[in-house]
Design a protein around this motif. Structure first.
Motif, short mmCIF file in Angstrom:
data_model
loop_
_atom_site.label_atom_id
_atom_site.label_comp_id
_atom_site.label_asym_id
_atom_site.label_seq_id
_atom_site.Cartn_x
_atom_site.Cartn_y
_atom_site.Cartn_z
N ASP A 1 -35.19 -23.24 13.79
CA ASP A 1 -36.64 -23.07 13.65
C ASP A 1 -37.29 -22.69 14.97
O ASP A 1 -38.35 -22.06 14.98
CB ASP A 1 -37.29 -24.35 13.10
CG ASP A 1 -38.65 -24.08 12.50
OD1 ASP A 1 -38.78 -23.13 11.69
OD2 ASP A 1 -39.62 -24.80 12.85
N ARG A 2 -36.66 -23.08 16.06
CA ARG A 2 -37.20 -22.67 17.37
C ARG A 2 -37.09 -21.15 17.52
O ARG A 2 -38.02 -20.49 17.97
CB ARG A 2 -36.45 -23.37 18.51
CG ARG A 2 -37.08 -23.15 19.86
CD ARG A 2 -36.26 -23.67 21.02
NE ARG A 2 -36.96 -23.40 22.26
CZ ARG A 2 -37.05 -22.21 22.83
NH1 ARG A 2 -36.42 -21.17 22.28
NH2 ARG A 2 -37.74 -22.03 23.93
N ALA B 1 -41.79 -15.30 15.56
CA ALA B 1 -43.07 -15.20 14.85
C ALA B 1 -44.23 -15.00 15.82
O ALA B 1 -45.16 -14.23 15.55
CB ALA B 1 -43.28 -16.45 14.00
N LYS B 2 -44.18 -15.71 16.96
CA LYS B 2 -45.28 -15.57 17.95
C LYS B 2 -45.25 -14.19 18.61
O LYS B 2 -46.30 -13.61 18.88
CB LYS B 2 -45.18 -16.66 19.01
CG LYS B 2 -45.51 -18.06 18.53
CD LYS B 2 -46.85 -18.16 17.83
CE LYS B 2 -48.03 -17.94 18.76
NZ LYS B 2 -49.33 -18.09 18.06
N ILE B 3 -44.06 -13.68 18.88
CA ILE B 3 -43.96 -12.32 19.44
C ILE B 3 -44.57 -11.33 18.46
O ILE B 3 -45.38 -10.46 18.83
CB ILE B 3 -42.48 -11.96 19.71
CG1 ILE B 3 -41.90 -12.85 20.81
CG2 ILE B 3 -42.36 -10.48 20.10
CD1 ILE B 3 -40.38 -12.75 20.95
N GLU C 1 -28.52 -12.10 19.99
CA GLU C 1 -28.22 -11.62 18.63
C GLU C 1 -29.01 -12.40 17.58
O GLU C 1 -29.55 -11.83 16.63
CB GLU C 1 -26.72 -11.71 18.36
CG GLU C 1 -26.31 -11.33 16.94
CD GLU C 1 -26.77 -9.95 16.52
OE1 GLU C 1 -26.99 -9.75 15.30
OE2 GLU C 1 -26.94 -9.06 17.39
N ARG C 2 -29.08 -13.72 17.74
CA ARG C 2 -29.89 -14.51 16.79
C ARG C 2 -31.36 -14.14 16.86
O ARG C 2 -32.05 -14.07 15.82
CB ARG C 2 -29.72 -16.01 17.07
CG ARG C 2 -28.40 -16.58 16.60
CD ARG C 2 -28.34 -18.09 16.74
NE ARG C 2 -28.30 -18.53 18.13
CZ ARG C 2 -29.34 -19.02 18.80
NH1 ARG C 2 -30.52 -19.15 18.21
NH2 ARG C 2 -29.19 -19.39 20.07
N MET C 3 -31.85 -13.88 18.07
CA MET C 3 -33.26 -13.49 18.23
C MET C 3 -33.52 -12.13 17.57
O MET C 3 -34.57 -11.92 16.96
CB MET C 3 -33.63 -13.45 19.71
CG MET C 3 -35.10 -13.16 19.99
SD MET C 3 -36.22 -14.40 19.26
CE MET C 3 -35.83 -15.81 20.32
N ARG C 4 -32.57 -11.22 17.71
CA ARG C 4 -32.71 -9.91 17.05
C ARG C 4 -32.87 -10.09 15.54
O ARG C 4 -33.75 -9.49 14.92
CB ARG C 4 -31.49 -9.04 17.36
CG ARG C 4 -31.58 -7.61 16.80
CD ARG C 4 -30.26 -6.88 16.96
NE ARG C 4 -29.27 -7.34 16.01
CZ ARG C 4 -29.12 -6.85 14.77
NH1 ARG C 4 -29.91 -5.87 14.35
NH2 ARG C 4 -28.19 -7.33 13.97
N GLU D 1 -39.12 -11.02 10.75
CA GLU D 1 -40.58 -11.02 10.93
C GLU D 1 -41.16 -9.62 10.84
O GLU D 1 -42.38 -9.46 10.73
CB GLU D 1 -40.95 -11.65 12.29
CG GLU D 1 -40.57 -13.10 12.45
CD GLU D 1 -41.38 -14.03 11.57
OE1 GLU D 1 -42.54 -13.69 11.24
OE2 GLU D 1 -40.86 -15.11 11.20
N ASN D 2 -40.32 -8.60 10.94
CA ASN D 2 -40.81 -7.21 10.98
C ASN D 2 -40.02 -6.34 10.01
O ASN D 2 -39.63 -5.21 10.34
CB ASN D 2 -40.68 -6.65 12.41
CG ASN D 2 -41.56 -7.38 13.40
OD1 ASN D 2 -42.72 -7.07 13.57
ND2 ASN D 2 -40.98 -8.37 14.08
N LYS D 3 -39.80 -6.84 8.79
CA LYS D 3 -38.97 -6.13 7.82
C LYS D 3 -39.52 -4.75 7.50
O LYS D 3 -38.76 -3.80 7.30
CB LYS D 3 -38.86 -6.96 6.54
CG LYS D 3 -38.08 -8.25 6.71
CD LYS D 3 -38.12 -9.07 5.43
CE LYS D 3 -37.42 -10.41 5.62
NZ LYS D 3 -37.57 -11.28 4.43
#
Length: 794
Positions: free
Chosen positions: A396-397, A403-405, A429-432, A438-440
């Motif tokens: 969730d972190r 989400a904030k980005i 990779e997880r952040m990607r 969030e940007n589908k």
């Protein structure tokens, strides 16, 4: 008319300029009048930017192009002869000019900044170019061999870029030092200030003068070499070669090489193909990275070619127990800091959005016996910000950071080039993946919208040039860990996200990362950038080792800010390894794989490298935007409070402001003065949503709590007072049109006589006819001033 009644411009035209030209200075080739040497600081408030004033020297006198010898500062005759001397000295120190003059039209006061001597001169005693240069040679102890080098011209062809003042100073000081026999030279210049251009001109002048014949340019990344060859070094043409496959051809004069290719394995070092005295000049790019370390492979190369002159260039000299730029190269011959670059307006200012997550600030301890997503029992201890994504992953972190980005980009511009710095490759990779979720919509349109660009990923690295290219839309969001910390000339980067950790010696890396955003590209709308900080890395801004404080900052803000987040404890930095086979620099994976199942710790098969937790909720505790006050301290303050404080510093009382406003020849001059002090009224107007207020009412409302009137209300009040009836016919029409213009566009528009060229006035008559209706230009300007005072009456 006596001298005391003449303006400064008249004094210059009648007395100072003739004295200079009569001494033999060529007004077209050797004299720069009103020479602007800075661009004017970019002032940032909210999302609004404006340029501050540029620094200008009245006269800069050059013996040859890019070889200034003197500065002359003029004052009117109501000042003493030497009144402008201190200002001229300040400019001369910045411009590295040895002789300073001040004049009020009666004569000159001269100060020699080399010897310190001061004397007065008559107007006709001003020195000629040859006389001053001869004195310079004596004062600096320059012999004929040195003279040949220092007089070697810069590379220049029509439409080629001219050096900025700090670039010229760095180039000239380096060339002069090498001409005098100095064999170790360090140049420190902030990221984005054009170090490669400086390097090119240094090499070119030393090469063309014949002082240096075989030159090696050393870098640590292929992208740096390729950018240099196709960019600033292009004029070297066929004299230049890039070392490939460890095959060294001795027929060239300029060599560009990677440290890794020249070093090679023990006993197979490629540089051994050359004799130790083959190169007489070596320029080391990003010299903080390896050449400062005594035991590094890079130092083997430098030690082998120790008889050559070594010039090191860096934005971040390193000074630790393990490595020292200064002990190897000596004190920098010139330093141009990030702070100075922002102050001069050559680098972009930035805002800092600091976001505190509850688990980062409070820590996390798993309940007894808790297992992670893969069934591994989590070690029972307190986990804090240094552990997250390195030892323990909270899904969730990652989601909330992504989400904030995305929220920020949606509020500003979803196609702003963004770099997200992560702890390691697995985290990247997880952040990607989280950013894609969030940007589908945009990812579905083009899968290059979000890309991981890390050392192990060929697909991502292949897109690095497109990310750098300001004409290329994609990729937009680059997720990385170490690969993009340095050497990536991403001029259009508008958002830098810090979700990585900086260890005890992380200042060098921190400054390099901040440097990814400092380049300006105004023609594409890049005038500032934003730093989004999830790891309290912005604490490093307060460190004395960091000189580029955040410029302003006001923006989002979620409720009352909580206390400062605790500083994370220091952490080992994830390293960078050299791929000698491919001549590349790769990131370590931090010993973590990129699959779903984490690899095991070698010391015990029941202990994974990372724990993965999917059932813990993370929330935002604080979100604040910070900027720097005049003392250079980071503060959190609203735009309105900041503006009020700055206005009151200049006009402490309402009556003082009203008197100044009424007496001002042009009201816009007051607005410009406030702007130079950091007050951007357009940003305030935008935040308040009060677009109909003019600057006067906005100032009185914010600073002195006066009820404001809109521009239209003020215009109507003037008409109700029957002010227009004091004029007749054409003059009345003009005043009414000016009043309507004010109601729509504000006071600035009606103060400029160019307003008479607009179509609404063309219907009344030509500018000449309109002015004639008032009895001449002076009478027209007087009528406009009276109208302004009537507008602001009561």
């Amino acid at each position: 008319m006596g001298k005391r009644n003449l303006s400064e411009e008249d004094i210059k035209a009648r007395y100072i300029t003739p004295a200079i030209t009569n001494a033999g200075w060529d007004i077209k080739k050797q004299v720069r009048l009103e020479y602007p040497f800075t661009a004017g600081r970019i002032i940032l408030r909210g999302n609004v930017t404006a340029r501050g004033k540029r620094k200008r020297a009245d006269y800069v006198l050059s013996y040859k192009s890019n070889f200034p010898l003197a500065i002359v500062e003029a004052k009117d005759n109501n000042h003493s002869v030497g009144a402008g001397l201190q200002q001229a000295i300040d400019y001369a120190k910045a411009l590295d000019v040895p002789y300073v003059y001040a004049s009020n039209g009666e004569g000159f006061v001269e100060q020699n900044l080399i010897t310190g001597g001061v004397k007065e001169l008559k107007l006709e005693e001003f020195p000629s170019p040859e006389a001053l240069y001869k004195r310079y040679r004596i004062d600096k102890g320059i012999d004929e061999a040195e003279e040949k080098v220092i007089l070697e011209p810069y590379y220049y062809i029509p439409n080629y870029k001219s050096p900025r003042y700090y670039q010229r100073v760095a180039i000239n000081r380096t060339v002069d030092a090498v001409a005098k026999g100095q064999n170790r030279v360090l140049v420190v210049s902030a990221t984005g200030t054009g170090k490669t251009f400086m390097t090119f001109q240094i090499i070119y002048r030393l090469w063309k003068s014949g002082l240096k014949k075989k030159i090696l340019f050393l870098a640590d990344r292929n992208v740096l070499i390729d950018q240099t060859i196709s960019g600033d070094f292009k004029p070297f043409g066929g004299k230049m070669t890039k070392v490939k496959n460890k095959n060294l051809d001795s027929s060239y004069e300029i060599y560009l090489a990677l440290y890794q290719q020249l070093a090679g394995d023990e006993g197979e070092e490629a540089y051994l193909q050359f004799k130790p005295n083959f190169f007489d000049l070596i320029v080391i790019d990003e010299c903080h990275r390896g050449s400062a370390k005594e035991e590094s492979a890079w130092r083997k190369i430098l030690d082998y070619f120790s008889s050559a002159t070594h010039v090191g260039c860096t934005a971040t000299p390193i000074e630790t127990k393990e490595a020292s730029s200064f002990s190897y190269f000596g004190e920098p011959i010139y330093e141009y800091s990030l702070k100075q670059g922002i102050e001069d307006g050559f680098l972009a200012p930035y805002k800092v959005i600091r976001i505190g997550l509850d688990k980062d600030l409070e820590g996390y301890r798993p309940e007894a016996g808790k297992v992670d997503k893969h069934g591994y029992k989590i070690e029972d201890r307190e986990y804090n910000v240094k552990d997250f994504d390195r030892k323990l992953v909270i899904d969730d972190r990652t989601r909330i950071v992504a989400a904030k980005i995305t929220e920020f980009l949606k509020k500003t511009d979803r196609f702003s080039k963004t770099i997200v710095f992560c702890v390691d490759i697995e985290h990247a990779e997880r952040m990607r993946q989280a950013l894609i979720n969030e940007n589908k919509d945009l990812y579905a349109e083009n899968d290059r919208y979000i890309m991981r660009i890390t050392g192990d990923n060929d697909e991502g690295k292949a897109q690095l040039e497109n990310f750098i290219d300001e004409e290329s839309t994609y990729p937009v969001i680059a997720v990385t860990s170490k690969l993009m910390t340095t050497g990536v000339d991403a001029k259009m980067c508008k958002l830098i996200v810090l979700d990585n950790n900086f260890g005890e010696n992380g200042m060098t890396e921190f400054k390099q990362i901040i440097g990814r955003g400092t380049r300006l590209l105004e023609e594409y709308g890049k005038t500032y950038f934003t730093i989004m900080d999830f790891k309290n890395a912005s604490r490093l801004f307060a460190d004395p080792a960091f000189d580029g404080k955040p410029e302003v900052v006001i923006d989002l803000g979620e409720g009352d800010p909580v206390d400062e987040p605790e500083k994370p404890t220091d952490e080992e930095e994830v390293g960078i390894e050299e791929d000698t086979a491919n001549g590349r620099v790769n990131e370590k994976e931090g010993e973590y794989g990129t699959g779903n199942i984490p690899p095991f710790d070698d010391e015990g098969e029941d202990k994974p490298r990372k724990y993965y937790v999917g059932d813990i909720t993370v929330s935002i505790l604080s979100e604040r935007v910070q900027y720097v006050d005049k003392d250079g301290k980071l503060i959190t303050e609203s735009l309105i409070d900041y503006t009020k404080k700055n206005i009151l510093e200049q006009y402490s009382r309402l009556d003082e402001f009203l008197r100044t406003w009424t007496e001002a020849e042009k009201k816009q001059a007051i607005i410009d003065e406030l702007q130079d002090g950091g007050v951007l009224l357009d940003a305030v107007r935008e935040e308040l949503g009060q677009t109909e207020l003019d600057d006067f009412d906005l100032i009185c409302h914010i600073a002195y709590d006066k009820a404001p009137l809109t521009k239209k209300e003020r215009a109507e009040n003037v008409k109700k007072r029957h002010y227009l009836y004091k004029y007749s016919d054409t003059a009345k029409e003009v005043i009414e049109a000016l009043l309507d213009k004010y109601a729509n566009d504000g006071i600035k528009e009606i103060e400029d006589t160019k307003v008479l060229q607009l179509k609404e006035f063309a219907q009344i008559g030509s500018p000449m006819k309109i002015v004639k209706a008032f009895g001449g230009k002076e009478a027209y300007l007087k009528a406009v001033k009276e109208l302004e005072n009537e507008i602001y009456y009561a």
